[in-house]
Design an enzyme around this catalytic site. Structure first.
Site, PDB file in Angstrom:
ATOM      1  N   TYR A  51       0.864  -1.316   0.036  1.00 16.93           N
ATOM      2  CA  TYR A  51       0.212   0.175   0.256  1.00 16.93           C
ATOM      3  C   TYR A  51       0.945   1.338  -0.166  1.00 16.93           C
ATOM      4  CZ  TYR A  51      -4.451  -2.497   0.436  1.00 16.93           C
ATOM      5  OH  TYR A  51      -5.839  -3.246   0.217  1.00 16.93           O
ATOM      6  N   PHE A  59      -5.282   7.491   6.228  1.00 18.26           N
ATOM      7  CA  PHE A  59      -5.715   6.273   6.634  1.00 18.26           C
ATOM      8  C   PHE A  59      -4.741   5.037   6.696  1.00 18.26           C
ATOM      9  CE2 PHE A  59      -7.260   6.745   2.421  1.00 18.26           C
ATOM     10  CZ  PHE A  59      -6.477   5.687   1.743  1.00 18.26           C
ATOM     11  N   ARG A  87     -13.721  -5.177 -10.497  1.00 21.29           N
ATOM     12  CA  ARG A  87     -14.264  -3.990  -9.896  1.00 21.29           C
ATOM     13  C   ARG A  87     -15.780  -3.648  -9.552  1.00 21.29           C
ATOM     14  NH1 ARG A  87     -10.325  -0.802  -8.256  1.00 21.29           N
ATOM     15  NH2 ARG A  87     -11.218   1.005  -8.191  1.00 21.29           N
ATOM     16  N   THR A  93     -15.873   1.345  -3.084  1.00 20.45           N
ATOM     17  CA  THR A  93     -14.873   1.107  -1.910  1.00 20.45           C
ATOM     18  C   THR A  93     -15.460   1.253  -0.733  1.00 20.45           C
ATOM     19  OG1 THR A  93     -13.027   2.069  -3.279  1.00 20.45           O
ATOM     20  CG2 THR A  93     -12.879   2.245  -0.681  1.00 20.45           C
ATOM     21  N   ARG A 104     -18.892  -5.782  -1.934  1.00 21.63           N
ATOM     22  CA  ARG A 104     -19.078  -4.655  -0.699  1.00 21.63           C
ATOM     23  C   ARG A 104     -20.283  -4.585  -0.078  1.00 21.63           C
ATOM     24  NH1 ARG A 104     -13.956  -1.622  -3.553  1.00 21.63           N
ATOM     25  NH2 ARG A 104     -12.237  -2.585  -2.571  1.00 21.63           N
ATOM     26  N   ASN A 114     -13.367  -3.385   4.077  1.00 25.23           N
ATOM     27  CA  ASN A 114     -14.300  -3.559   2.962  1.00 25.23           C
ATOM     28  C   ASN A 114     -14.033  -4.890   2.232  1.00 25.23           C
ATOM     29  OD1 ASN A 114     -11.864  -3.042   1.944  1.00 25.23           O
ATOM     30  ND2 ASN A 114     -12.722  -1.237   0.556  1.00 25.23           N
ATOM     31  N   HIS A 117      -9.866  -6.331  -1.924  1.00 33.24           N
ATOM     32  CA  HIS A 117      -9.006  -5.102  -2.861  1.00 33.24           C
ATOM     33  C   HIS A 117      -8.989  -5.814  -4.190  1.00 33.24           C
ATOM     34  CE1 HIS A 117      -5.821  -2.726  -4.339  1.00 33.24           C
ATOM     35  NE2 HIS A 117      -5.225  -3.784  -4.663  1.00 33.24           N
ATOM     36  N   GLU A 128       1.259  -5.386  -8.830  1.00 34.31           N
ATOM     37  CA  GLU A 128       0.660  -5.963  -7.661  1.00 34.31           C
ATOM     38  C   GLU A 128       1.022  -7.618  -7.787  1.00 34.31           C
ATOM     39  OE1 GLU A 128      -2.482  -2.640  -6.472  1.00 34.31           O
ATOM     40  OE2 GLU A 128      -3.337  -4.679  -7.059  1.00 34.31           O
TER      41      GLU A 128
HETATM   42  P1  CMP Z   1      -8.403  -0.802  -1.056  1.00 30.80           P
HETATM   43  O1  CMP Z   1      -9.251  -1.027  -2.587  1.00 30.80           O
HETATM   44  O2  CMP Z   1      -7.632  -1.754  -0.626  1.00 30.80           O
HETATM   45  O3  CMP Z   1      -7.447   0.379  -1.378  1.00 30.80           O
HETATM   46  C1  CMP Z   1      -7.036   1.275  -0.275  1.00 30.80           C
HETATM   47  C2  CMP Z   1      -7.911   0.745   0.728  1.00 30.80           C
HETATM   48  O4  CMP Z   1      -7.728   2.022   1.878  1.00 30.80           O
HETATM   49  C3  CMP Z   1      -9.321   0.882   0.805  1.00 30.80           C
HETATM   50  O5  CMP Z   1      -9.455  -0.319  -0.061  1.00 30.80           O
HETATM   51  C4  CMP Z   1      -9.615   0.676   2.007  1.00 30.80           C
HETATM   52  O6  CMP Z   1      -9.764  -0.463   2.637  1.00 30.80           O
HETATM   53  C5  CMP Z   1      -8.865   1.779   2.527  1.00 30.80           C
HETATM   54  N1  CMP Z   1      -9.376   2.973   3.111  1.00 30.80           N
HETATM   55  C6  CMP Z   1      -9.574   3.505   4.573  1.00 30.80           C
HETATM   56  N2  CMP Z   1     -10.048   4.612   4.220  1.00 30.80           N
HETATM   57  C7  CMP Z   1     -10.295   5.049   3.172  1.00 30.80           C
HETATM   58  C8  CMP Z   1     -10.633   6.260   2.579  1.00 30.80           C
HETATM   59  N3  CMP Z   1     -11.312   7.223   3.206  1.00 30.80           N
HETATM   60  N4  CMP Z   1     -10.657   6.110   0.994  1.00 30.80           N
HETATM   61  C9  CMP Z   1     -10.261   5.020   0.390  1.00 30.80           C
HETATM   62  N5  CMP Z   1      -9.676   4.099   0.999  1.00 30.80           N
HETATM   63  C10 CMP Z   1      -9.724   4.070   2.320  1.00 30.80           C
END
Ligand code: CMP
Length: 140
Positions: A51, A59, A87, A93, A104, A114, A117, A128
């Site tokens: 990440y 976050f 997606r 998200t 989700r 959530n 990914h 990735e």
């Molecule tokens: P993911 O698709 O794994 O990519 C980044 C991750 O950050 C996202 O899913 C969420 O699990 C996490 N996340 C936490 N807070 C936020 C936010 N405010 N906006 C986007 N992603 C977030």
């Protein structure tokens, strides 16, 4: 449409609830094929690396802590337009914005926890996948 590969992660909130099979079923029902899969428990360094793109986001620390709290299940999914299709099946998200029937909408606890990914572009999918699997572990 071309055949693509994308990286998918079933996150700790979902592995803890024993719903990896239910989530994989949704991907398979949409025509995606699991061509690589492993269950791992990431170290802090592995989560930070994966990440890294989010390291300036507020976050980031919570996200790394969450992704290391329990095992995850990582897949390479293959199929026509796999990146967009994955997606679509995952949903937005934030589960509050996710369309009915998506992973989700059905399973995510909140925007952070959530459940899944998925790579957001062909470029990131390649990065990735290379980060998580050796080429020999991907078998169509
Ligand atoms: P993911 O698709 O794994 O990519 C980044 C991750 O950050 C996202 O899913 C969420 O699990 C996490 N996340 C936490 N807070 C936020 C936010 N405010 N906006 C986007 N992603 C977030």
């Amino acid at each position: 449409m071309t055949i693509e590969r994308t990286l998918s992660i079933i996150k700790p909130d979902a592995t803890a609830r024993n719903i990896t099979g239910k989530i994989i079923s949704k991907f398979e029902d949409a025509g995606l094929r699991v061509v690589a899969q492993k269950r791992v428990h990431w170290s802090q360094a592995q989560a930070e690396k994966f990440y890294e793109v989010h390291k300036e986001r507020p976050f980031y620390g919570d996200l790394v802590a969450f992704m290391t709290e329990a095992p995850i299940s990582i897949q390479v999914l293959e199929g026509e337009g796999a990146i967009a299709k994955n997606r679509e099946v995952m949903g937005a998200t934030n589960p509050e914005d996710a369309a009915p029937g998506t992973v989700r909408a059905e399973f995510a606890e909140n925007i952070e926890r959530n459940s899944v990914h998925g790579s957001d572009s062909a470029e990131n999918a390649a990065i990735e996948i290379a980060l998580c699997f050796d080429e020999a572990e991907i078998v169509g």
